[in-house]
Design an enzyme around this catalytic site. Structure first.
Site, PDB file in Angstrom:
ATOM      1  N   HIS A 131      -8.066  -5.070   7.514  1.00 32.06           N
ATOM      2  CA  HIS A 131      -7.786  -3.993   8.464  1.00 32.06           C
ATOM      3  C   HIS A 131      -8.057  -4.481   9.884  1.00 32.06           C
ATOM      4  O   HIS A 131      -9.188  -4.729  10.272  1.00 32.06           O
ATOM      5  CB  HIS A 131      -8.589  -2.723   8.208  1.00 32.06           C
ATOM      6  CG  HIS A 131      -7.921  -1.505   8.794  1.00 32.06           C
ATOM      7  ND1 HIS A 131      -7.012  -0.739   8.105  1.00 32.06           N
ATOM      8  CD2 HIS A 131      -7.997  -0.960  10.026  1.00 32.06           C
ATOM      9  CE1 HIS A 131      -6.576   0.246   8.877  1.00 32.06           C
ATOM     10  NE2 HIS A 131      -7.154   0.120  10.057  1.00 32.06           N
ATOM     11  N   GLU A 164      -2.611  -1.676  -3.173  1.00 34.82           N
ATOM     12  CA  GLU A 164      -3.678  -0.842  -2.630  1.00 34.82           C
ATOM     13  C   GLU A 164      -3.275   0.619  -2.667  1.00 34.82           C
ATOM     14  O   GLU A 164      -2.091   0.947  -2.592  1.00 34.82           O
ATOM     15  CB  GLU A 164      -3.952  -1.213  -1.166  1.00 34.82           C
ATOM     16  CG  GLU A 164      -4.364  -2.640  -0.929  1.00 34.82           C
ATOM     17  CD  GLU A 164      -4.607  -2.936   0.534  1.00 34.82           C
ATOM     18  OE1 GLU A 164      -5.257  -3.955   0.826  1.00 34.82           O
ATOM     19  OE2 GLU A 164      -4.146  -2.152   1.399  1.00 34.82           O
ATOM     20  N   HIS A 184       0.859  -1.192   0.000  1.00 41.14           N
ATOM     21  CA  HIS A 184       0.000   0.000   0.000  1.00 41.14           C
ATOM     22  C   HIS A 184       0.893   1.239   0.000  1.00 41.14           C
ATOM     23  O   HIS A 184       1.107   1.863   1.035  1.00 41.14           O
ATOM     24  CB  HIS A 184      -0.910  -0.012   1.233  1.00 41.14           C
ATOM     25  CG  HIS A 184      -1.982   1.023   1.207  1.00 41.14           C
ATOM     26  ND1 HIS A 184      -3.233   0.804   1.727  1.00 41.14           N
ATOM     27  CD2 HIS A 184      -2.000   2.294   0.728  1.00 41.14           C
ATOM     28  CE1 HIS A 184      -3.969   1.895   1.589  1.00 41.14           C
ATOM     29  NE2 HIS A 184      -3.239   2.808   0.973  1.00 41.14           N
TER      30      HIS A 184
END
Length: 237
Positions: free
Chosen positions: A190, A70, A43
């Site tokens: 998450h 991401e 990410h």
């Protein structure tokens, strides 16, 4: 089996804290795949405070499982993704100064923008996913953008599960069922951890993939990376 994609951002954070190239994120990705993980997630953020854009290119050469990138689809990010052509891109509405992801897309407000981005990615053969809160309206909005999958934002579940409230799983179950009805694949991520992943996997139907980074790396400080990856794989079977 639900697929495990390991987010290696925290390995890059450790490298960047000292400078140099230790630990090496490419070597880490190779090792994690050998341990059995079915994917590698990164990410990158605009300030490159952990994963750098160059890392994304370097990892392309060694990720032989699923490669998931991401991020917020600003121009620089989207140009990078289209050049690398990973297996999957996950669109996340990060603020520039966000410490970590803290909300999903409003897929109704941003429908046109997300549709355009998804179309560009899919032209390159990149599976496209949208990071969303567990709200039925957001799932239905995501389906209208033409993406392939949604990634359920699981922070709320993780917090409630830690306090003993297993009922917090309910909106995720409902959203997974609705997404499946609409032809969307279902990812999640998450704050998932060894403590809460098994219950999530058992309760949420049609779950294809979880992306886990922070907890997995923290747990590995105590138990070792090979052991922790194996434990996740066992819990996801």
């Amino acid at each position: 089996m639900v697929r495990l994609s390991v987010n290696i951002n925290k390995i890059a954070t450790l490298r960047n804290a000292r400078g140099g190239d230790m630990p090496n994120v490419v070597a880490a990705a190779v090792a994690i795949q050998k341990m059995g993980a079915q994917g590698i997630t990164i990410h990158p953020r605009p300030d490159e405070r952990h994963i750098r854009y160059q890392d994304a290119y370097d990892l392309k050469e060694v990720v032989t499982t699923e490669y998931n990138i991401e991020g917020n689809p600003i121009d620089a990010f989207l140009d990078m993704v289209l050049a690398i052509q990973p297996t999957q891109v996950t669109l996340v509405p990060d603020a520039v100064d966000a410490i970590t992801s803290n909300a999903g897309w409003d897929t109704l407000v941003h429908k046109s923008f997300l549709s355009e981005v998804a179309s560009e990615c899919k032209k390159k053969g990149i599976r496209t996913s949208i990071f969303v809160d567990p709200e039925l309206a957001m799932i239905e909005g995501a389906a209208e953008t033409g993406v392939d999958r949604i990634e359920l934002y699981t922070e709320a579940y993780a917090k409630e599960y830690a306090s003993g409230n297993k009922e917090a799983i309910a909106p995720y179950v409902a959203c997974a069922n609705r997404a499946h009805e609409l032809g969307l694949g279902i990812n999640a991520g998450h704050d998932l951890s060894l403590e809460n992943i098994a219950y999530f996997k058992e309760q949420v139907p049609h779950l294809a993939e979880v992306s886990i980074g922070h907890a997995l790396i923290c747990e590995s400080l105590y138990e070792g990376l090979p052991s922790v990856v194996k434990q996740y794989l066992n819990k996801l079977q």
